[in-house]
Design a protein around this motif. Structure first.
Motif, PDB file in Angstrom:
ATOM      1  N   ASN A   9       0.856  -1.174   0.000  1.00 24.86           N
ATOM      2  CA  ASN A   9       0.000   0.000   0.000  1.00 24.86           C
ATOM      3  C   ASN A   9       0.899   1.232   0.000  1.00 24.86           C
ATOM      4  OD1 ASN A   9      -1.598   2.050   2.175  1.00 24.86           O
ATOM      5  ND2 ASN A   9      -2.782   1.268   0.459  1.00 24.86           N
ATOM      6  N   LYS A  10       0.778   2.081  -1.017  1.00 22.92           N
ATOM      7  CA  LYS A  10       1.705   3.209  -1.138  1.00 22.92           C
ATOM      8  C   LYS A  10       1.534   4.191   0.024  1.00 22.92           C
ATOM      9  CE  LYS A  10      -1.229   6.042  -4.166  1.00 22.92           C
ATOM     10  NZ  LYS A  10      -1.292   6.703  -5.480  1.00 22.92           N
ATOM     11  N   PRO A  11       2.624   4.894   0.364  1.00 19.23           N
ATOM     12  CA  PRO A  11       2.564   5.798   1.515  1.00 19.23           C
ATOM     13  C   PRO A  11       1.775   7.070   1.220  1.00 19.23           C
ATOM     14  CG  PRO A  11       4.666   6.025   0.401  1.00 19.23           C
ATOM     15  CD  PRO A  11       3.959   4.886  -0.272  1.00 19.23           C
ATOM     16  N   GLN A  12       1.409   7.738   2.280  1.00 19.62           N
ATOM     17  CA  GLN A  12       0.770   9.049   2.158  1.00 19.62           C
ATOM     18  C   GLN A  12       1.468  10.013   3.105  1.00 19.62           C
ATOM     19  OE1 GLN A  12      -3.609   9.536   1.984  1.00 19.62           O
ATOM     20  NE2 GLN A  12      -3.367  10.889   3.744  1.00 19.62           N
ATOM     21  N   ALA A  13       1.888  11.118   2.562  1.00 17.42           N
ATOM     22  CA  ALA A  13       2.616  12.091   3.373  1.00 17.42           C
ATOM     23  C   ALA A  13       1.698  12.750   4.394  1.00 17.42           C
ATOM     24  CB  ALA A  13       3.230  13.155   2.467  1.00 17.42           C
ATOM     25  N   THR A  14       2.267  13.092   5.523  1.00 15.17           N
ATOM     26  CA  THR A  14       1.522  13.825   6.550  1.00 15.17           C
ATOM     27  C   THR A  14       1.323  15.262   6.094  1.00 15.17           C
ATOM     28  OG1 THR A  14       2.457  12.452   8.307  1.00 15.17           O
ATOM     29  CG2 THR A  14       1.519  14.577   8.954  1.00 15.17           C
ATOM     30  N   THR A  15       0.103  15.719   6.121  1.00 10.84           N
ATOM     31  CA  THR A  15      -0.201  17.104   5.737  1.00 10.84           C
ATOM     32  C   THR A  15      -0.740  17.924   6.891  1.00 10.84           C
ATOM     33  OG1 THR A  15      -2.445  16.511   5.036  1.00 10.84           O
ATOM     34  CG2 THR A  15      -0.706  16.412   3.371  1.00 10.84           C
ATOM     35  N   THR A  32      -4.767  14.923  16.478  1.00 12.63           N
ATOM     36  CA  THR A  32      -4.939  14.109  15.270  1.00 12.63           C
ATOM     37  C   THR A  32      -3.828  14.414  14.276  1.00 12.63           C
ATOM     38  OG1 THR A  32      -6.364  15.780  14.232  1.00 12.63           O
ATOM     39  CG2 THR A  32      -7.450  14.051  15.530  1.00 12.63           C
ATOM     40  N   LYS A  33      -3.547  13.436  13.445  1.00 18.86           N
ATOM     41  CA  LYS A  33      -2.607  13.635  12.336  1.00 18.86           C
ATOM     42  C   LYS A  33      -2.911  12.621  11.250  1.00 18.86           C
ATOM     43  CE  LYS A  33       1.140  10.739  14.230  1.00 18.86           C
ATOM     44  NZ  LYS A  33       1.273   9.802  13.092  1.00 18.86           N
ATOM     45  N   ASP A  34      -2.544  12.940  10.029  1.00 19.35           N
ATOM     46  CA  ASP A  34      -2.738  12.010   8.928  1.00 19.35           C
ATOM     47  C   ASP A  34      -1.381  11.498   8.458  1.00 19.35           C
ATOM     48  OD1 ASP A  34      -1.674  14.203   7.672  1.00 19.35           O
ATOM     49  OD2 ASP A  34      -3.404  14.608   6.384  1.00 19.35           O
ATOM     50  N   GLY A  35      -1.400  10.747   7.354  1.00 16.43           N
ATOM     51  CA  GLY A  35      -0.175  10.207   6.790  1.00 16.43           C
ATOM     52  C   GLY A  35       0.174   8.833   7.340  1.00 16.43           C
ATOM     53  N   TYR A  36       0.862   8.079   6.527  1.00 16.85           N
ATOM     54  CA  TYR A  36       1.306   6.742   6.937  1.00 16.85           C
ATOM     55  C   TYR A  36       2.423   6.266   6.021  1.00 16.85           C
ATOM     56  CZ  TYR A  36      -2.418   5.981   3.484  1.00 16.85           C
ATOM     57  OH  TYR A  36      -3.236   6.063   2.385  1.00 16.85           O
ATOM     58  N   ALA A  37       3.137   5.256   6.497  1.00 13.94           N
ATOM     59  CA  ALA A  37       4.265   4.697   5.757  1.00 13.94           C
ATOM     60  C   ALA A  37       3.782   3.681   4.722  1.00 13.94           C
ATOM     61  CB  ALA A  37       5.234   4.034   6.727  1.00 13.94           C
ATOM     62  N   VAL A  38       4.732   3.101   3.996  1.00  9.61           N
ATOM     63  CA  VAL A  38       4.406   2.011   3.073  1.00  9.61           C
ATOM     64  C   VAL A  38       3.865   0.832   3.871  1.00  9.61           C
ATOM     65  CG1 VAL A  38       5.337   0.377   1.387  1.00  9.61           C
ATOM     66  CG2 VAL A  38       6.173   2.734   1.439  1.00  9.61           C
ATOM     67  N   GLY A  39       2.797   0.222   3.393  1.00 11.72           N
ATOM     68  CA  GLY A  39       2.206  -0.911   4.096  1.00 11.72           C
ATOM     69  C   GLY A  39       2.409  -2.213   3.345  1.00 11.72           C
ATOM     70  N   LYS A  40       2.677  -3.269   4.091  1.00  8.86           N
ATOM     71  CA  LYS A  40       2.776  -4.604   3.515  1.00  8.86           C
ATOM     72  C   LYS A  40       1.487  -5.374   3.776  1.00  8.86           C
ATOM     73  CE  LYS A  40       7.808  -5.004   4.028  1.00  8.86           C
ATOM     74  NZ  LYS A  40       8.914  -5.815   4.610  1.00  8.86           N
ATOM     75  N   LEU A  41       1.121  -6.217   2.840  1.00  8.48           N
ATOM     76  CA  LEU A  41      -0.086  -7.026   2.973  1.00  8.48           C
ATOM     77  C   LEU A  41       0.033  -7.959   4.172  1.00  8.48           C
ATOM     78  CD1 LEU A  41      -2.803  -7.865   1.654  1.00  8.48           C
ATOM     79  CD2 LEU A  41      -1.529  -9.589   0.380  1.00  8.48           C
ATOM     80  N   VAL A  42      -0.951  -7.883   5.080  1.00 13.26           N
ATOM     81  CA  VAL A  42      -0.892  -8.724   6.278  1.00 13.26           C
ATOM     82  C   VAL A  42      -2.130  -9.607   6.448  1.00 13.26           C
ATOM     83  CG1 VAL A  42       0.622  -7.170   7.539  1.00 13.26           C
ATOM     84  CG2 VAL A  42      -1.845  -6.840   7.684  1.00 13.26           C
ATOM     85  N   GLY A  43      -3.192  -9.385   5.702  1.00 17.63           N
ATOM     86  CA  GLY A  43      -4.373 -10.231   5.880  1.00 17.63           C
ATOM     87  C   GLY A  43      -5.485  -9.897   4.915  1.00 17.63           C
ATOM     88  N   GLN A  44      -6.403 -10.844   4.775  1.00 19.56           N
ATOM     89  CA  GLN A  44      -7.576 -10.667   3.925  1.00 19.56           C
ATOM     90  C   GLN A  44      -8.800 -11.196   4.666  1.00 19.56           C
ATOM     91  OE1 GLN A  44      -5.343 -13.326   2.512  1.00 19.56           O
ATOM     92  NE2 GLN A  44      -3.824 -11.728   2.220  1.00 19.56           N
ATOM     93  N   SER A  87       0.090  -3.439   6.888  1.00 19.80           N
ATOM     94  CA  SER A  87       0.817  -3.223   8.135  1.00 19.80           C
ATOM     95  C   SER A  87       0.771  -1.773   8.595  1.00 19.80           C
ATOM     96  CB  SER A  87       2.274  -3.659   7.961  1.00 19.80           C
ATOM     97  OG  SER A  87       2.889  -2.935   6.894  1.00 19.80           O
ATOM     98  N   ASN A  88       0.430  -0.827   7.708  1.00 22.51           N
ATOM     99  CA  ASN A  88       0.355   0.585   8.084  1.00 22.51           C
ATOM    100  C   ASN A  88      -1.032   0.982   8.582  1.00 22.51           C
ATOM    101  OD1 ASN A  88      -1.081   0.502   5.710  1.00 22.51           O
ATOM    102  ND2 ASN A  88       0.221   1.931   4.596  1.00 22.51           N
ATOM    103  N   GLY A  89      -1.886  -0.023   8.816  1.00 17.97           N
ATOM    104  CA  GLY A  89      -3.216   0.244   9.347  1.00 17.97           C
ATOM    105  C   GLY A  89      -4.255   0.575   8.301  1.00 17.97           C
TER     106      GLY A  89
END
Length: 395
Positions: free
Chosen positions: A148-154, A271-283, A296-298
């Motif tokens: 899951n691609k990251p999203q910068a904190t804004t 509160t804050k937004d943004g998150y790192a790169v996420g790895k697939l952890v479940g379906q 993994s990044n929630g």
């Protein structure tokens, strides 16, 4: 006439034997997920008419059986705890496609991902069909969903009270992200306070550091213990190599105050937004049949929604084994999804057989009696024929 009685009795033996077979099949599938009970159809055989003017009345020729009918009454739902097990609360059927491209339908939602990342029927390996984001009917694949691609904190917002009687307030471990997904562990400090009693203004120096390096600093102001609009935030820009820059705004939230409540402030990260790169952890699946992919990044994604087949006439379905059915007439099948007043999806559960044991045992008694009566009829007719031959022999 004695031979006719034997043939009629044999018809009964054959028919009740088929009935016993149907009941046996139902009972043995008591715990088969998605199994639907069969009921054998009995009918009296054709009647003979008047033969060659003999004046004989029509007489029955025994009993016969036709095909069995299926009962699509819903079975109970049994929890399995498996996130890829799902059941349909309603009339629909899951849609499967085999290696030859043939479509089949099932109530047994026991699925798994194969070694190619495609969702398949656990029992037979048929592919489970769904609607993708483009609205087309397709297989469910994890291809392209590994990360899951990251999203910068804004935006970073604070809450609580920054006491005007305090002199320094430090917030550690404020984690933000840039466009590359890199994590920045920041220290946010409020100090350098000055007060203007006449105007009611209190100014603080807001400083943001990372590992001892100052990244941004600037003033924020309160007036009458409330943050001043236009003077309540500080911007910080990240310029990672190879990707676009991003700007995070550190802002005093709407519920921040600056009352004098002693030297201890309660100001904390809100509160804050943004998150790192996420790895697939479940379906898993949700109650509308969406495949929920967790990272993994929630974060989560819902790229597919399980397709459901609906038939205008359930009589067009026939069992083919493996907990599956096929449609005798494809024109009677339509496709849709759960929700919107239609079917609901039970997650982590399967629909078990709809076999009613009490009814099956009751039918079993009737079949046994019918079989015994037919057997006695054949035996009686056979004895009469033997007696007839003995009488003829003595004559």
């Amino acid at each position: 006439m004695m031979l006719d009685s034997i043939f009629i009795g044999m018809a009964g033996l054959t028919s009740y034997s088929r009935g016993l077979k149907t009941i046996s099949n139902n009972v043995t599938n008591l715990n088969t997920p998605g199994f639907k009970t069969s009921h054998l159809q009995f009918a009296d055989m054709f009647y003979q008419g008047d033969q060659a003017g003999s004046g004989e009345r029509s007489q029955g020729q025994g009993v016969s059986t036709f095909g069995s009918t299926l009962s699509f009454v819903a079975g109970d739902f049994r929890s399995t705890g498996n996130p890829l097990d799902i059941a349909i609360d309603g009339r629909g059927f899951f849609v499967l496609r085999d290696s030859n491209g043939n479509l089949t339908y099932t109530k047994a939602g026991q699925f798994e991902f194969d070694d190619k990342g495609i969702l398949v029927n656990r029992l037979g390996g048929e592919k489970v069909l769904a609607f993708g984001t483009d609205g087309s009917l397709q297989e469910i694949s994890l291809k392209g969903l590994d990360t899951n691609k990251p999203q910068a904190t804004t935006s970073v917002a604070f809450k609580g009270n920054l006491s005007s009687a305090d002199t320094e307030h430090i917030l550690n471990n404020v984690v933000v992200y840039d466009n590359a997904g890199a994590e920045h562990n920041l220290q946010v400090t409020f100090n350098g306070k000055t007060e203007d009693i006449a105007s009611g203004e209190v100014k603080w120096d807001l400083t943001i550091k990372e590992g001892g390096t100052t990244l941004a600093t600037g003033p924020i102001k309160f007036k009458n213990s409330v943050p001043m609009l236009g003077n309540d935030s500080l911007s910080l820009t990240f310029n990672p190599v190879g990707v676009a820059s991003s700007t995070a705004v550190f802002k005093l939230g709407m519920d921040v105050t600056g009352y004098s409540l002693g030297t201890d402030s309660s100001l904390v990260l809100g509160t804050k937004d943004g998150y790192a790169v996420g790895k697939l952890v479940g379906q898993s699946f949700d109650e509308e049949g969406h495949l929920v992919v967790s990272y993994s990044n929630g974060q989560t994604a819902k790229p597919f929604q399980v397709a459901l087949a609906r038939l205008s006439s359930l009589d067009s379905l026939e069992q083919i084994g493996g907990n599956q059915f096929k449609a005798k007439n494809a024109d009677l099948v339509s496709y849709g999804v759960a929700g919107a007043g239609q079917e609901a999806i039970r997650t982590g559960a399967v629909e078990i057989s709809n076999v009613d044991l009490s009814q099956e045992f009751s039918d079993l008694i009737l079949m046994q009696r019918g079989y015994q009566a037919s057997s006695q009829m054949v035996s009686a007719a056979n004895e009469l024929i033997q007696q007839l031959f003995e009488m003829k022999g003595r004559g």
